[in-house]
Design an enzyme around this catalytic site. Structure first.
Site, PDB file in Angstrom:
ATOM      1  CG  ASP A 137      59.121  53.575  38.675  1.00  0.00           C
ATOM      2  OD1 ASP A 137      59.453  53.332  39.852  1.00  0.00           O
ATOM      3  OD2 ASP A 137      59.103  54.729  38.206  1.00  0.00           O
ATOM      4  CE  LYS A 189      59.580  58.043  45.824  1.00  0.00           C
ATOM      5  NZ  LYS A 189      60.239  59.342  46.076  1.00  0.00           N
ATOM      6  CG  PHE A 202      55.884  61.087  39.375  1.00  0.00           C
ATOM      7  CD1 PHE A 202      55.981  62.405  38.969  1.00  0.00           C
ATOM      8  CD2 PHE A 202      56.785  60.622  40.328  1.00  0.00           C
ATOM      9  CE1 PHE A 202      56.941  63.258  39.496  1.00  0.00           C
ATOM     10  CE2 PHE A 202      57.750  61.460  40.864  1.00  0.00           C
ATOM     11  CZ  PHE A 202      57.826  62.788  40.455  1.00  0.00           C
TER      12      PHE A 202
END
Length: 401
Positions: free
Chosen positions: A226, A255, A141
């Protein structure tokens, strides 16, 4: 609105249904707790998918944001501003790299990493133009843009968005043999999550990340990590790659970099990688804006103390000990994770992950399901041990019911 039902009804009437949120309407929050429009309090055990590592309303972050709001919030990259250099310098130092390319969202950062790898492949490695390949992992994801869903194996994220962007090879996560077989002379990068979050907090086999690092170095391929969810303290280290002593060529961050206050993301790498960009070849109006840099600088300063990494280690050890006791009791089939991050698989007959999430909500705890039978637990790193234990008590009560 003061009524939950009315607020949800209005939202569903006037917003696209791209999410299926739990039926709670948050009005305020502080630390690890949120309060809804009717005054009910909930323990946040999701932390905005790790965007809120430092908790809701963190005073240091709010003060940094407020001070910058009074000065300047946006210049665009048409001009320099006085927070940009410090942000790039200090984030590069935190990562042990030379250069930073700031963006806004995690998906933007991944798109930027993809462009970086391709440009590096053509201009540095010498791959024929238009032939670059990037190897990714199944069940990944990395976001939901059209390019990113092109290499997703999640049908909900991918279906009916074609034609898809070519140039990606998908291999099983954790399988070094398959990865090596997929790498060719035209491979420019391997893009991986050190821990797969959306897939259910999947931790790769021991030695996998180190093996990826060795393989990519040997084959002259960029290793792009990531760390949007796994990085910035969540797993007990600044970066999840550190658990295997691995330093990738490229960090993809987001984030928690914005502290849950503003969207901030970045690609961080050495000069021989990010130096391929020249003016006009990539950009973002809001990327690296003064407000984002001010908040990001405070996040970096907080991480440099090591306090949050230590909390994630100590409370994470406690979390996994307690969750481990649930396995084999009939309601939980498996627990995975690292630090203050866990995926809990619910046994058939005890409800779906959504069912358990809704029952926890009724008891004042907020988590989120994924892939049917799994719930994800990722509280803010500022949560107290007492609150964490209370949340775990509610989980036990739900599973025993």
């Amino acid at each position: 609105m003061s009524n939950t039902s009315d607020a949800i009804r209005s939202a569903e009437a006037h917003s696209a249904h791209n999410y299926h949120p739990l039926p709670v309407v948050v009005a305020s929050a502080e630390g690890a707790w949120m309060t809804d429009v009717e005054g009910r309090r909930y323990l946040d055990m999701l932390a905005g998918y790790s965007a809120l590592n430092f908790g809701h309303g963190n005073r240091r972050l709010l003060d940094a944001a407020k001070a910058q709001l009074e000065r300047v919030t946006l210049t665009s990259r048409a001009f320099h501003h006085d927070r940009f250099a410090d942000f790039c310098t200090q984030l590069a130092a935190l990562c042990g790299k030379d250069m930073v390319l700031p963006m806004n969202t995690g998906a933007e950062a991944v798109e930027t990493a993809v462009k970086t790898a391709r440009k590096w492949g053509y201009e540095v490695k010498g791959v024929p133009d238009g032939h670059a390949k990037i190897v990714v992992a199944a069940n990944n994801f990395h976001g939901r843009t059209t390019t990113i869903v092109s290499f997703s194996t999640d049908h909900e994220a991918r279906d009916h968005y074609g034609p898809y962007t070519p140039g990606f090879e998908i291999v099983p996560y954790g399988d070094l043999t398959a990865l090596e077989s997929a790498v060719t002379e035209n491979t420019v990068a391997v893009l991986l999550e050190p821990i797969q979050g959306e897939a259910g907090v999947l931790v790769p086999p021991p030695g996998y990340l180190a093996g990826v690092r060795e393989l990519t170095r040997r084959r002259n391929v960029l290793f792009m990590a990531d760390e949007i969810q796994s990085g910035l303290g969540r797993t007990g280290r600044t970066f999840a790659c550190e658990h295997e002593g691995v330093v990738p060529d490229v960090y993809v961050l987001g984030k928690a970099l914005g502290g849950g206050v503003v969207p901030v993301s970045a690609v961080v790498a050495d000069r021989d990688v990010l130096g391929v960009f020249k003016p006009g070849e990539h950009g973002s109006t809001f990327g690296g804006n003064p407000l984002a840099c001010a908040v990001g600088l405070e996040v970096i300063a907080m991480l440099r103390t090591g306090e949050y990494q230590q909390r994630a280690t100590e409370l994470g050890d406690h979390l996994h000990r307690e969750l481990g006791l649930l396995v084999g009791g009939g309601a939980v089939t498996a627990v995975r994770g690292r630090g203050l991050w866990a995926g809990v698989d619910i046994a058939p007959g005890h409800g779906t992950g959504r069912d358990v999430s809704e029952r926890l909500m009724e008891r004042g705890v907020l988590v989120k399901d994924t892939h049917g039978a799994t719930i994800r637990i990722a509280p803010p790193l500022v949560i107290s041990k007492e609150d964490l234990d209370w949340g775990l008590d509610q989980l036990r009560a739900v599973l025993d019911a």
